[in-house]
Design a protein around this motif. Structure first.
Motif, PDB file in Angstrom:
ATOM      1  N   ALA A 118     -16.600 -32.753  -3.181  1.00 48.78           N
ATOM      2  CA  ALA A 118     -16.695 -33.555  -4.394  1.00 48.78           C
ATOM      3  C   ALA A 118     -15.784 -34.765  -4.242  1.00 48.78           C
ATOM      4  N   PHE A 119     -16.337 -35.955  -4.416  1.00 49.37           N
ATOM      5  CA  PHE A 119     -15.561 -37.193  -4.367  1.00 49.37           C
ATOM      6  C   PHE A 119     -15.396 -37.718  -5.793  1.00 49.37           C
ATOM      7  N   THR A 120     -14.201 -38.164  -6.108  1.00 50.55           N
ATOM      8  CA  THR A 120     -13.905 -38.689  -7.433  1.00 50.55           C
ATOM      9  C   THR A 120     -13.718 -40.193  -7.345  1.00 50.55           C
ATOM     10  N   LEU A 121     -14.519 -40.916  -8.117  1.00 53.43           N
ATOM     11  CA  LEU A 121     -14.481 -42.375  -8.125  1.00 53.43           C
ATOM     12  C   LEU A 121     -14.117 -42.864  -9.519  1.00 53.43           C
ATOM     13  N   SER A 122     -13.375 -43.951  -9.575  1.00 53.07           N
ATOM     14  CA  SER A 122     -12.968 -44.517 -10.846  1.00 53.07           C
ATOM     15  C   SER A 122     -13.411 -45.968 -10.921  1.00 53.07           C
ATOM     16  N   GLY A 123     -13.744 -46.423 -12.131  1.00 58.99           N
ATOM     17  CA  GLY A 123     -14.112 -47.815 -12.289  1.00 58.99           C
ATOM     18  C   GLY A 123     -14.552 -48.115 -13.711  1.00 58.99           C
ATOM     19  N   HIS A 124     -14.620 -49.381 -14.018  1.00 56.85           N
ATOM     20  CA  HIS A 124     -15.144 -49.813 -15.315  1.00 56.85           C
ATOM     21  C   HIS A 124     -16.588 -49.345 -15.427  1.00 56.85           C
ATOM     22  N   ASP A 125     -16.997 -49.005 -16.637  1.00 58.84           N
ATOM     23  CA  ASP A 125     -18.356 -48.454 -16.762  1.00 58.84           C
ATOM     24  C   ASP A 125     -19.430 -49.466 -16.407  1.00 58.84           C
ATOM     25  N   SER A 126     -19.096 -50.764 -16.378  1.00 58.11           N
ATOM     26  CA  SER A 126     -20.079 -51.750 -15.939  1.00 58.11           C
ATOM     27  C   SER A 126     -20.488 -51.507 -14.495  1.00 58.11           C
ATOM     28  N   HIS A 127     -19.559 -51.025 -13.678  1.00 58.07           N
ATOM     29  CA  HIS A 127     -19.886 -50.766 -12.281  1.00 58.07           C
ATOM     30  C   HIS A 127     -20.693 -49.475 -12.131  1.00 58.07           C
ATOM     31  N   VAL A 128     -20.429 -48.503 -12.996  1.00 54.98           N
ATOM     32  CA  VAL A 128     -21.267 -47.294 -12.992  1.00 54.98           C
ATOM     33  C   VAL A 128     -22.678 -47.653 -13.429  1.00 54.98           C
ATOM     34  N   LEU A 129     -22.798 -48.513 -14.456  1.00 50.60           N
ATOM     35  CA  LEU A 129     -24.120 -48.954 -14.904  1.00 50.60           C
ATOM     36  C   LEU A 129     -24.853 -49.712 -13.807  1.00 50.60           C
ATOM     37  N   ALA A 130     -24.126 -50.536 -13.059  1.00 49.89           N
ATOM     38  CA  ALA A 130     -24.770 -51.380 -12.056  1.00 49.89           C
ATOM     39  C   ALA A 130     -25.083 -50.619 -10.779  1.00 49.89           C
ATOM     40  N   PHE A 131     -24.178 -49.740 -10.338  1.00 47.14           N
ATOM     41  CA  PHE A 131     -24.313 -49.135  -9.004  1.00 47.14           C
ATOM     42  C   PHE A 131     -24.461 -47.618  -9.014  1.00 47.14           C
ATOM     43  N   GLY A 132     -24.214 -46.971 -10.167  1.00 51.88           N
ATOM     44  CA  GLY A 132     -24.172 -45.516 -10.203  1.00 51.88           C
ATOM     45  C   GLY A 132     -25.446 -44.840  -9.749  1.00 51.88           C
ATOM     46  N   ALA A 133     -26.582 -45.288 -10.251  1.00 50.10           N
ATOM     47  CA  ALA A 133     -27.856 -44.644  -9.901  1.00 50.10           C
ATOM     48  C   ALA A 133     -28.146 -44.776  -8.411  1.00 50.10           C
ATOM     49  N   ALA A 134     -27.911 -45.964  -7.853  1.00 49.04           N
ATOM     50  CA  ALA A 134     -28.164 -46.171  -6.427  1.00 49.04           C
ATOM     51  C   ALA A 134     -27.217 -45.339  -5.572  1.00 49.04           C
ATOM     52  N   LEU A 135     -25.950 -45.214  -5.993  1.00 46.44           N
ATOM     53  CA  LEU A 135     -24.998 -44.394  -5.246  1.00 46.44           C
ATOM     54  C   LEU A 135     -25.406 -42.928  -5.251  1.00 46.44           C
ATOM     55  N   LEU A 136     -25.781 -42.428  -6.415  1.00 46.25           N
ATOM     56  CA  LEU A 136     -26.212 -41.032  -6.497  1.00 46.25           C
ATOM     57  C   LEU A 136     -27.467 -40.792  -5.665  1.00 46.25           C
ATOM     58  N   GLY A 138     -24.887 -31.846  -0.209  1.00 44.76           N
ATOM     59  CA  GLY A 138     -23.764 -31.000  -0.619  1.00 44.76           C
ATOM     60  C   GLY A 138     -22.628 -31.765  -1.271  1.00 44.76           C
ATOM     61  N   VAL A 139     -22.811 -33.069  -1.455  1.00 45.17           N
ATOM     62  CA  VAL A 139     -21.759 -33.907  -2.019  1.00 45.17           C
ATOM     63  C   VAL A 139     -21.989 -34.115  -3.515  1.00 45.17           C
ATOM     64  N   THR A 140     -20.906 -34.047  -4.270  1.00 44.96           N
ATOM     65  CA  THR A 140     -20.927 -34.358  -5.701  1.00 44.96           C
ATOM     66  C   THR A 140     -20.069 -35.595  -5.940  1.00 44.96           C
ATOM     67  N   LEU A 141     -20.596 -36.543  -6.696  1.00 40.21           N
ATOM     68  CA  LEU A 141     -19.848 -37.742  -7.056  1.00 40.21           C
ATOM     69  C   LEU A 141     -19.418 -37.629  -8.510  1.00 40.21           C
ATOM     70  N   ARG A 142     -18.124 -37.704  -8.729  1.00 43.93           N
ATOM     71  CA  ARG A 142     -17.582 -37.658 -10.092  1.00 43.93           C
ATOM     72  C   ARG A 142     -17.083 -39.055 -10.463  1.00 43.93           C
ATOM     73  N   PHE A 143     -17.703 -39.656 -11.464  1.00 36.32           N
ATOM     74  CA  PHE A 143     -17.296 -40.977 -11.921  1.00 36.32           C
ATOM     75  C   PHE A 143     -16.343 -40.808 -13.110  1.00 36.32           C
TER      76      PHE A 143
END
Length: 316
Positions: free
Chosen positions: A113-131, A140-145
């Motif tokens: 499990a990898f833990t990432l931090s950032g402004h929610d604008s970056h999750v909105l912009a890149f989150g779906a593509a990263l997942l 087997g990897v989990t991404l925690r924003f």
């Protein structure tokens, strides 16, 4: 005895000096500088109080500096101790990384499990593509924003965070920072907003009702500085804690907002919003990623950085 062996035993030589250094003192020094308390440092290292006091004495003799001194009921670091704090942590992190087990080179075998931090604008912009890419390459990897820390101090140094994505404006010497892309701010308003009935001039823009997204509830920012340079002032009618919540408020009100351009496109489609050019020369947004050097040689973390780098630049 060989010439090399004789040189190694010459008193005062660099090799002889290194042999007399107890590197375990670095661990104790790091704990003392972090806790600023002999008792707390002893608990952290599972030592007795007297043992830690003796260790502090050895550190003082080795450095020729008291390191921690009494100030009322607490201990405070000396100027030299403060100056070396980051170096001590960096040396320890580098030393630990030498002995850290390497993650599997093949991401398909990662169970992590990898833990990432950032402004929610970056999750909105890149989150779906990263997942999406992570699920394809490393099931087997989990991404925690996680949201940005409200105190503005990330936990990269202490361990909870693997990676931070966003505007990295700190200068801790031990943190690695890699620029990824740039973005710019655009205005956003609901469909049919009166501001959009004509050209969005400086005066019309300043006269509109403005909603800010700020996790700390700030009521001003770069826009206000830019407007002030033109002798104008805007009316901020409210704030929202996240960009996502701000967009929903803008969609159902007469307030206008600001969003990064890469978020504006999907937000406009999803919420029926309209974007417009802000008639100001606003500074660009420099998007970077940051991590602690203890992850530098970790193949799993390198894979994560590659995924983030490629995904952000592809979306950009």
């Amino acid at each position: 005895m060989s010439k090399e062996a004789a040189e190694r035993r010459v008193p005062g030589s660099p090799t002889d000096q290194l042999a007399r250094i107890d590197l375990n003192l670095l661990v104790a020094l790091d704990a003392l500088l972090a806790e600023e308390s002999v008792t707390a440092a002893a608990e952290r290292l599972c030592l007795s109080g007297p043992a830690m006091s003796r260790t502090l004495g050895r550190i003082r003799r080795a450095l020729g500096d008291p390191v921690l001194v009494r100030a009322g009921r607490r201990m405070v670091p000396t100027p030299r101790a403060l100056a070396m704090r980051a170096d001590v942590r960096r040396v320890l992190a580098d030393a630990r990384s030498l002995f850290a087990p390497a993650a599997p080179a093949d991401p398909s075998g990662l169970q992590r499990a990898f833990t990432l931090s950032g402004h929610d604008s970056h999750v909105l912009a890149f989150g779906a593509a990263l997942l999406g890419r992570a699920s394809r390459e490393a099931p087997g990897v989990t991404l925690r924003f996680l949201a940005e820390d409200a105190a503005g101090v990330p936990s990269l140094r202490d361990g909870p965070l693997d990676l931070e994505i966003g505007v990295i404006d700190r200068n801790e010497p031990e943190i690695r920072v890699e620029p990824l892309t740039t973005d710019r701010m655009v205005g956003v308003a609901r469909l049919g907003h009166p501001l959009l009935d004509g050209p969005v001039t400086l005066r019309r823009y300043a006269a509109a009702s403005h909603l800010l997204d700020s996790r700390r509830g700030r009521l001003s920012g770069p826009v206000d500085e830019a407007l002030a340079a033109h002798g104008l002032r805007r009316r901020v009618v409210g704030t929202a804690p996240t960009l996502a919540s701000a967009l929903f408020v803008v969609a159902g009100s007469d307030a206008v907002g600001l969003v990064p351009e890469r978020v504006a496109r999907p937000a406009a489609d999803a919420l029926g919003l309209v974007t417009f050019e802000v008639p100001l020369d606003l500074p660009p947004i420099e998007v970077s990623m940051a991590w602690h050097p203890r992850h530098e040689a970790d193949t799993g973390h390198r894979w994560l950085r590659d995924v983030v780098r490629d995904t952000v630049r592809a979306v950009a």
